[in-house]
Scaffold this motif. Structure first.
Motif, PDB file in Angstrom:
ATOM      1  N   ILE A 135       0.831  -1.213   0.000  1.00 58.45           N
ATOM      2  CA  ILE A 135       0.000   0.000   0.000  1.00 58.45           C
ATOM      3  C   ILE A 135       0.866   1.266   0.000  1.00 58.45           C
ATOM      4  O   ILE A 135       1.834   1.385   0.762  1.00 58.45           O
ATOM      5  N   PHE A 136       0.488   2.210  -0.864  1.00 59.69           N
ATOM      6  CA  PHE A 136       1.209   3.474  -1.005  1.00 59.69           C
ATOM      7  C   PHE A 136       0.173   4.589  -0.928  1.00 59.69           C
ATOM      8  O   PHE A 136      -0.610   4.782  -1.846  1.00 59.69           O
ATOM      9  N   LEU A 137       0.157   5.322   0.200  1.00 59.37           N
ATOM     10  CA  LEU A 137      -0.849   6.353   0.436  1.00 59.37           C
ATOM     11  C   LEU A 137      -0.493   7.710  -0.160  1.00 59.37           C
ATOM     12  O   LEU A 137      -1.315   8.616  -0.174  1.00 59.37           O
ATOM     13  N   CYS A 138       0.730   7.870  -0.622  1.00 50.73           N
ATOM     14  CA  CYS A 138       1.158   9.109  -1.267  1.00 50.73           C
ATOM     15  C   CYS A 138       0.973  10.329  -0.364  1.00 50.73           C
ATOM     16  O   CYS A 138       0.564  11.411  -0.800  1.00 50.73           O
ATOM     17  N   ARG A 139       1.265  10.141   0.929  1.00 50.57           N
ATOM     18  CA  ARG A 139       1.268  11.254   1.866  1.00 50.57           C
ATOM     19  C   ARG A 139       2.621  11.959   1.807  1.00 50.57           C
ATOM     20  O   ARG A 139       3.623  11.355   1.388  1.00 50.57           O
ATOM     21  N   PRO A 140       2.708  13.219   2.242  1.00 49.39           N
ATOM     22  CA  PRO A 140       3.997  13.904   2.230  1.00 49.39           C
ATOM     23  C   PRO A 140       5.091  13.120   2.949  1.00 49.39           C
ATOM     24  O   PRO A 140       6.242  13.087   2.492  1.00 49.39           O
ATOM     25  N   GLN A 141       4.749  12.473   4.067  1.00 47.67           N
ATOM     26  CA  GLN A 141       5.769  11.720   4.793  1.00 47.67           C
ATOM     27  C   GLN A 141       6.251  10.487   4.013  1.00 47.67           C
ATOM     28  O   GLN A 141       7.378  10.036   4.202  1.00 47.67           O
ATOM     29  N   ASP A 142       5.397   9.966   3.141  1.00 50.30           N
ATOM     30  CA  ASP A 142       5.799   8.812   2.337  1.00 50.30           C
ATOM     31  C   ASP A 142       6.805   9.217   1.259  1.00 50.30           C
ATOM     32  O   ASP A 142       7.775   8.507   1.003  1.00 50.30           O
ATOM     33  N   LEU A 174      15.093  17.201  -2.987  1.00 43.06           N
ATOM     34  CA  LEU A 174      15.604  16.318  -4.041  1.00 43.06           C
ATOM     35  C   LEU A 174      14.570  16.026  -5.115  1.00 43.06           C
ATOM     36  O   LEU A 174      14.919  15.916  -6.292  1.00 43.06           O
ATOM     37  N   MET A 175      13.295  15.917  -4.748  1.00 43.97           N
ATOM     38  CA  MET A 175      12.287  15.673  -5.785  1.00 43.97           C
ATOM     39  C   MET A 175      12.216  16.855  -6.754  1.00 43.97           C
ATOM     40  O   MET A 175      12.118  16.665  -7.972  1.00 43.97           O
ATOM     41  N   ALA A 176      12.271  18.061  -6.231  1.00 42.69           N
ATOM     42  CA  ALA A 176      12.244  19.238  -7.100  1.00 42.69           C
ATOM     43  C   ALA A 176      13.472  19.288  -7.992  1.00 42.69           C
ATOM     44  O   ALA A 176      13.380  19.639  -9.181  1.00 42.69           O
ATOM     45  N   ALA A 177      14.625  18.910  -7.446  1.00 38.67           N
ATOM     46  CA  ALA A 177      15.857  18.904  -8.232  1.00 38.67           C
ATOM     47  C   ALA A 177      15.789  17.883  -9.355  1.00 38.67           C
ATOM     48  O   ALA A 177      16.212  18.156 -10.492  1.00 38.67           O
ATOM     49  N   ALA A 227      10.694   7.362 -14.061  1.00 36.73           N
ATOM     50  CA  ALA A 227      11.224   8.535 -13.371  1.00 36.73           C
ATOM     51  C   ALA A 227      10.416   9.803 -13.684  1.00 36.73           C
ATOM     52  O   ALA A 227      10.048  10.562 -12.779  1.00 36.73           O
ATOM     53  N   ARG A 228      10.139  10.034 -14.965  1.00 38.83           N
ATOM     54  CA  ARG A 228       9.411  11.256 -15.326  1.00 38.83           C
ATOM     55  C   ARG A 228       7.999  11.259 -14.738  1.00 38.83           C
ATOM     56  O   ARG A 228       7.557  12.259 -14.144  1.00 38.83           O
ATOM     57  N   ILE A 229       7.284  10.150 -14.889  1.00 39.38           N
ATOM     58  CA  ILE A 229       5.892  10.132 -14.446  1.00 39.38           C
ATOM     59  C   ILE A 229       5.800  10.086 -12.925  1.00 39.38           C
ATOM     60  O   ILE A 229       4.983  10.787 -12.319  1.00 39.38           O
ATOM     61  N   GLU A 230       6.644   9.269 -12.274  1.00 39.30           N
ATOM     62  CA  GLU A 230       6.642   9.263 -10.812  1.00 39.30           C
ATOM     63  C   GLU A 230       6.918  10.648 -10.261  1.00 39.30           C
ATOM     64  O   GLU A 230       6.187  11.145  -9.387  1.00 39.30           O
ATOM     65  N   CYS A 231       7.972  11.278 -10.737  1.00 32.87           N
ATOM     66  CA  CYS A 231       8.353  12.581 -10.196  1.00 32.87           C
ATOM     67  C   CYS A 231       7.258  13.615 -10.454  1.00 32.87           C
ATOM     68  O   CYS A 231       6.935  14.437  -9.575  1.00 32.87           O
ATOM     69  N   HIS A 232       6.656  13.560 -11.631  1.00 31.90           N
ATOM     70  CA  HIS A 232       5.538  14.453 -11.980  1.00 31.90           C
ATOM     71  C   HIS A 232       4.386  14.284 -10.992  1.00 31.90           C
ATOM     72  O   HIS A 232       3.822  15.279 -10.488  1.00 31.90           O
ATOM     73  N   TYR A 233       4.039  13.052 -10.689  1.00 26.13           N
ATOM     74  CA  TYR A 233       2.956  12.794  -9.741  1.00 26.13           C
ATOM     75  C   TYR A 233       3.350  13.208  -8.324  1.00 26.13           C
ATOM     76  O   TYR A 233       2.558  13.822  -7.592  1.00 26.13           O
ATOM     77  N   PHE A 234       4.558  12.874  -7.930  1.00 21.62           N
ATOM     78  CA  PHE A 234       4.930  13.054  -6.532  1.00 21.62           C
ATOM     79  C   PHE A 234       5.130  14.516  -6.158  1.00 21.62           C
ATOM     80  O   PHE A 234       4.797  14.918  -5.036  1.00 21.62           O
ATOM     81  N   ASN A 236       3.415  16.734  -7.220  1.00 24.17           N
ATOM     82  CA  ASN A 236       2.034  17.229  -7.160  1.00 24.17           C
ATOM     83  C   ASN A 236       1.190  16.439  -6.159  1.00 24.17           C
ATOM     84  O   ASN A 236      -0.048  16.429  -6.247  1.00 24.17           O
ATOM     85  N   ASN A 237       1.843  15.797  -5.200  1.00 21.76           N
ATOM     86  CA  ASN A 237       1.154  15.030  -4.155  1.00 21.76           C
ATOM     87  C   ASN A 237       0.166  14.017  -4.731  1.00 21.76           C
ATOM     88  O   ASN A 237      -0.905  13.762  -4.168  1.00 21.76           O
ATOM     89  N   ALA A 238       0.564  13.453  -5.900  1.00 20.42           N
ATOM     90  CA  ALA A 238      -0.220  12.427  -6.593  1.00 20.42           C
ATOM     91  C   ALA A 238      -1.615  12.932  -6.975  1.00 20.42           C
ATOM     92  O   ALA A 238      -2.521  12.139  -7.224  1.00 20.42           O
ATOM     93  N   PHE A 239      -1.771  14.245  -7.012  1.00 17.60           N
ATOM     94  CA  PHE A 239      -3.055  14.861  -7.378  1.00 17.60           C
ATOM     95  C   PHE A 239      -4.185  14.385  -6.458  1.00 17.60           C
ATOM     96  O   PHE A 239      -5.329  14.221  -6.885  1.00 17.60           O
TER      97      PHE A 239
END
Length: 324
Positions: A135-142, A174-177, A227-234, A236-239
Motif C-alpha cells: 500500500i502506497f498512500l502518497c502522503r507527504p511523509q511517504d 531532491l524531488m524538485a531537483a 522517473a518522469r511520471i513518478e516525479c511528476h505525480y509526486f 504534485n502530491n499524486a493529485f
C-alpha cells in the motif's frame, strides 16, 4: 508455497484512444466468461509485462491488463501532458465500458494500490473487491521517507549514487531537483537522472538483492517513463487531497479486500497498509514476514495468488480449495 500461474497469451489486444492524444494498450487473457479482474500496475510509469496476468487462475478469471498513460506500450511515451490521477480513473472507466464489463475486481500493487483505492472510492458501485499489495498512500511523509531522508539511512551506499546527479546546493528538495532535470531540454541529463532515480527504486525493492529487478528498472525505455511520471505525480502530491485515501475509506467499507504487505518494505513502509486496514474493517491484512516491496518476492507471490484464488471462489460461490 503458491507460485505464479504458467505463462499465457492474451486472447485479445486493444489500442484504446482516451483523448488528449493518449492511446492505451489493453489486453485480455484467461476466460472470456470468467470473473473480470483488472491488473493495475505500479510506478506510476512502470507498465505491465507478461507476468502481470499470472497471479490469476485463467480458468476462473477474465484478466485485463493495461499500460497507464505514458508508459509501457501506451503512447505517447513518458508524456506528462494530461496525466493525473483523475485522468487515470477516467481511463479505467473507459476501459471497463469498452470491454462491456459491469463490475470487476481491482488488483493493484504499490502505486497500483493507490490508484485502485482512488478508483474504488470514486466508483464503488463498479467494484466487486480489492486485492492490494504494498500500500502506497502518497502522503507527504511517504515521499519524504523515500526521496529525501529515511530510507537513505538504511541504504547509505545506494543513496550516494542517488545523490550524485544533484549539486549540494539543491539537495534540500531532491524531488524538485530531479523534476527540473527530468523535464529539462538536456536529453542526456534527463536520461542520466531517469536511470539514477529508477535504479534507486530497483535496488531497494527486494529484501534480498535481486539483479533481475534492478536491471528491469535500469532499462532506459522503462526508466524514463518511471522517473518522469513518478516525479511528476509526486511533486504534485499524486493529485490527491491530504490523507484522501484513508479519509474516504468509508465509501468502500462494504467491499471485501485483501492487503498483502512485506514486513521489510522500505519503499512503502508497513504503516501505509496498517492505516488502511484500521480504516477498513472488512479487509484482511497479510504481513509477509520475509519480504520487502516487490511483487516478485516468493512470499508476496504466494500470498497474492492465494488471495486471488480465494476471492474468485467466494465471488463465484464456489467451494473453498482443498490442499496446500
Amino acid at each position: 508455497m503458491h507460485t505464479l500461474y504458467p505463462e499465457i497469451k492474451p486472447y485479445a489486444r486493444h489500442e484504446l484512444s482516451v483523448g488528449d492524444g493518449h492511446v492505451l494498450y489493453v489486453d485480455e487473457s484467461g476466460s472470456p466468461d470468467g470473473l473480470p479482474v483488472v491488473f493495475i500496475h505500479g510506478g506510476p510509469g512502470a507498465g505491465c509485462d507478461s507476468s502481470s496476468r499470472r497471479f490469476f487462475d485463467p480458468a476462473l478469471y477474465r484478466i485485463v491488463t493495461f499500460d497507464q498513460r505514458g508508459c509501457g506500450r501506451s503512447t505517447p511515451h513518458a508524456s506528462l501532458e494530461h496525466n493525473t490521477t483523475a485522468h487515470l480513473i477516467a481511463d479505467m472507466q473507459k476501459i471497463r465500458e469498452h470491454l462491456k464489463i459491469d463490475q470487476w475486481v481491482l488488483f493493484g500493487g504499490s502505486w497500483g494500490s493507490t490508484l485502485a483505492l482512488a478508483y474504488a472510492q470514486t466508483h464503488p458501485e463498479r467494484v466487486l473487491g480489492l486485492l492490494l499489495r504494498g500500500i502506497f498512500l502518497c502522503r507527504p511523509q511517504d515521499f519524504s521517507w523515500f526521496y529525501q531522508e529515511g530510507a537513505s539511512r538504511l541504504f547509505p551506499d545506494y543513496w550516494q549514487d542517488y545523490l550524485a546527479p544533484i549539486p549540494q546546493a539543491e539537495r534540500g528538495d531532491l524531488m524538485a531537483a530531479y523534476y527540473k532535470r527530468l523535464t529539462g531540454t538536456d536529453q542526456i541529463a534527463q536520461m542520466h537522472a531517469a536511470k539514477v532515480w529508477s535504479i534507486w527504486e530497483g535496488r531497494t525493492a527486494t529484501l534480498r538483492p535481486n539483479t533481475q529487478v534492478v536491471e528491469r528498472f535500469a532499462e532506459p525505455h522503462r526508466a524514463l517513463s518511471i522517473a518522469r511520471i513518478e516525479c511528476h505525480y509526486f511533486v504534485n502530491n499524486a493529485f490527491l487531497e491530504p490523507d484522501q485515501l484513508v479519509r474516504d475509506m468509508s465509501k468502500i467499507a462494504h467491499l471485501p479486500g485483501v492487503i498483502v504487505h512485506g514486513r521489510y518494505d522500505v519503499i512503502c513502509p508497513l504503516d501505509n497498509a496498517w492505516a488502511v486496514h484500521q480504516a477498513w474493517p472488512n479487509s484482511e491484512l497479510h504481513i509477509v514476514r520475509d519480504a520487502g516491496h516487490a511483487a516478485a518476492e516468493p512470499g508476496i507471490v504466494d500470498a497474492l495468488v492465494r488471495a486471488a484464488d480465494n476471492m474468485a471462489r467466494e465471488l463465484l460461490n464456489m467451494p473453498p480449495a482443498t490442499g496446500g
